[in-house]
Design a protein around this motif. Structure first.
Motif, PDB file in Angstrom:
ATOM      1  N   LEU A  32       0.786  -1.046  -0.074  1.00 37.61           N
ATOM      2  CA  LEU A  32      -0.016  -0.098  -0.131  1.00 37.61           C
ATOM      3  C   LEU A  32       0.869   1.241   0.139  1.00 37.61           C
ATOM      4  O   LEU A  32       1.787   1.320   1.063  1.00 37.61           O
ATOM      5  N   LYS A  33       0.496   2.260  -0.821  1.00 39.04           N
ATOM      6  CA  LYS A  33       1.571   3.396  -0.911  1.00 39.04           C
ATOM      7  C   LYS A  33       0.354   4.734  -1.097  1.00 39.04           C
ATOM      8  O   LYS A  33      -0.722   4.253  -1.672  1.00 39.04           O
ATOM      9  N   ALA A  34       0.610   5.617  -0.361  1.00 42.38           N
ATOM     10  CA  ALA A  34      -0.139   6.812  -0.446  1.00 42.38           C
ATOM     11  C   ALA A  34       0.478   8.123  -0.555  1.00 42.38           C
ATOM     12  O   ALA A  34       1.512   8.345   0.055  1.00 42.38           O
ATOM     13  N   THR A  35       0.125   8.847  -1.568  1.00 44.35           N
ATOM     14  CA  THR A  35       0.710  10.250  -2.291  1.00 44.35           C
ATOM     15  C   THR A  35      -0.166  11.195  -1.914  1.00 44.35           C
ATOM     16  O   THR A  35      -1.146  11.165  -2.670  1.00 44.35           O
ATOM     17  N   VAL A  36       0.146  12.314  -1.194  1.00 44.20           N
ATOM     18  CA  VAL A  36      -0.674  13.422  -1.028  1.00 44.20           C
ATOM     19  C   VAL A  36      -0.415  14.151  -2.458  1.00 44.20           C
ATOM     20  O   VAL A  36       0.446  14.784  -2.832  1.00 44.20           O
ATOM     21  N   ARG A  37      -1.868  14.582  -2.781  1.00 43.72           N
ATOM     22  CA  ARG A  37      -1.841  15.816  -3.869  1.00 43.72           C
ATOM     23  C   ARG A  37      -2.726  16.828  -3.339  1.00 43.72           C
ATOM     24  O   ARG A  37      -3.327  16.809  -2.413  1.00 43.72           O
ATOM     25  N   LYS A  38      -2.880  17.942  -4.318  1.00 41.05           N
ATOM     26  CA  LYS A  38      -3.656  18.835  -3.747  1.00 41.05           C
ATOM     27  C   LYS A  38      -5.027  18.453  -4.083  1.00 41.05           C
ATOM     28  O   LYS A  38      -5.437  18.240  -5.124  1.00 41.05           O
ATOM     29  N   GLY A  39      -5.772  18.486  -2.914  1.00 35.80           N
ATOM     30  CA  GLY A  39      -7.096  17.888  -2.713  1.00 35.80           C
ATOM     31  C   GLY A  39      -7.396  16.626  -2.827  1.00 35.80           C
ATOM     32  O   GLY A  39      -8.676  16.312  -3.094  1.00 35.80           O
ATOM     33  N   SER A  40      -6.574  15.773  -2.933  1.00 33.78           N
ATOM     34  CA  SER A  40      -6.703  14.426  -2.813  1.00 33.78           C
ATOM     35  C   SER A  40      -5.501  13.623  -2.494  1.00 33.78           C
ATOM     36  O   SER A  40      -4.284  14.039  -2.176  1.00 33.78           O
ATOM     37  N   VAL A  41      -5.744  12.372  -2.207  1.00 28.08           N
ATOM     38  CA  VAL A  41      -4.472  11.203  -1.757  1.00 28.08           C
ATOM     39  C   VAL A  41      -4.624  10.051  -2.824  1.00 28.08           C
ATOM     40  O   VAL A  41      -5.754   9.472  -3.211  1.00 28.08           O
ATOM     41  N   ASP A  42      -3.561  10.081  -3.540  1.00 21.01           N
ATOM     42  CA  ASP A  42      -3.347   8.907  -4.395  1.00 21.01           C
ATOM     43  C   ASP A  42      -2.979   7.543  -3.899  1.00 21.01           C
ATOM     44  O   ASP A  42      -1.824   7.347  -3.042  1.00 21.01           O
TER      45      ASP A  42
END
Length: 322
Positions: free
Chosen positions: A231-241
């Protein structure tokens, strides 16, 4: 005419009386053994962390009582063998013992007394330690792991390190140590650990980087894990991929459930043919920067049951993932 009781009737009645008397003698009067391995470590100028190992009993231990110089200060269930004693006085010597209880109310003798002295207060200290770094872990069989890390820095000194498993503090060691052994785990289960440093003024660092460890399966247990992996989680503007690999079940996994901060947030459903290999999902977020999310995933198996949870990932909106 009513017949007098026969000898057989008297014998049966006597047997019932004897059985009843014997049943009454089955009361548990044997107390548990004193809890072994009691330790007391300073958490801050006003708190001490007390830990111990499981006590033995002829039936089962149902709880523990913690005493400070003979005065009971905490009562805990059998599953919990660590506790923080707060609201203590700085620069003061204390002594702690632990006693085990069973279902019949039998109380063990006190454990060996463990002395500890709280440090001097640091009322002007508002600066938290740096987070521990280089967290590593080793699996010790099916029910324990050993963690190690590089020590944190603090302007006045680190007094303790707190070990967290999915945002719950499960263990603490003194500030002079950089290793910890965590026991009481379940076989064949993935765990996500982080470590925080704490100083005498109760300032805690942010989390270290996380380490995922999977305990060994129990002897004779050849059932494969049902937890999603990688499991990987990457923060974006307005979202988490998010991305992960579904478990191997022999059939396509069409449904996953996403948990935020320990609670179900959404169900992710693919059609008749879900993607092969790694799957992705974008989680829309509207909370303000600095909001912290703990994220984990589980899959619905072909038999309709939910599988095991993935490792947990922690992200902070407006920053990079951990």
């Amino acid at each position: 005419m009513q017949r007098p009781p026969t000898f057989a009737a008297f014998a049966c009645a006597t047997a019932v009386i004897l059985l009843t008397a014997c049943a009454g003698d089955d009361k548990d009067t044997e107390p548990p053994a004193p809890p072994p391995g009691v330790t007391a470590q300073v958490g801050s100028a006003t708190s001490v962390h007390v830990m111990w190992e499981q006590a033995a009993d002829n039936k089962a231990v149902t709880g523990y009582d913690v005493f400070q110089k003979g005065v009971k200060v905490k009562t805990l269930p059998a599953a919990k063998r660590m506790v923080d004693i707060d609201r203590l006085a700085p620069s003061t010597a204390y002594s702690f013992t632990v006693r085990a209880r069973d279902a019949a109310g039998n109380l063990s003798a006190p454990s060996a007394a463990v002395p500890v002295t709280t440090p001097a207060p640091t009322p002007e200290d508002t600066k938290a330690p740096t987070p521990p770094t280089a967290l590593r872990g080793q699996v010790d069989g099916s029910r324990a792991v050993t963690l190690s890390w590089a020590r944190a820095a603090d302007d006045l000194g680190v007094t303790s390190y707190d070990i967290y498993q999915e945002d719950s503090r499960i263990h603490s060691v003194r500030g002079s140590e950089a290793t910890a052994r965590v026991t009481g785990l379940r076989p064949g289960t993935v765990y996500t650990f982080t470590v925080r440093a704490r100083d005498a003024a109760e300032n805690s660092s942010s989390d270290s980087d996380a380490v995922d460890l999977t305990t060994a399966s129990a002897p004779g247990d050849d059932v494969p894990s049902t937890a999603p992996t990688d499991l990987k989680a990457t923060v974006r503007k307005g979202s988490v991929d998010l991305s992960w690999t579904p478990p191997e079940t022999g059939e396509p996994v069409k449904v996953h459930e996403l948990f935020l901060n320990g609670k179900p947030a959404t169900t992710i459903v693919w059609g008749v043919q879900p993607p092969a290999g790694t799957v992705t999902y974008t989680l829309t977020v509207t909370d303000k920067p600095g909001t912290r999310y703990s994220i984990k995933i589980r899959a619905k198996l072909p038999d309709g049951k939910w599988g095991d949870f993935s490792a947990q990932r922690t992200v902070v909106i407006g920053s990079q993932s951990q």
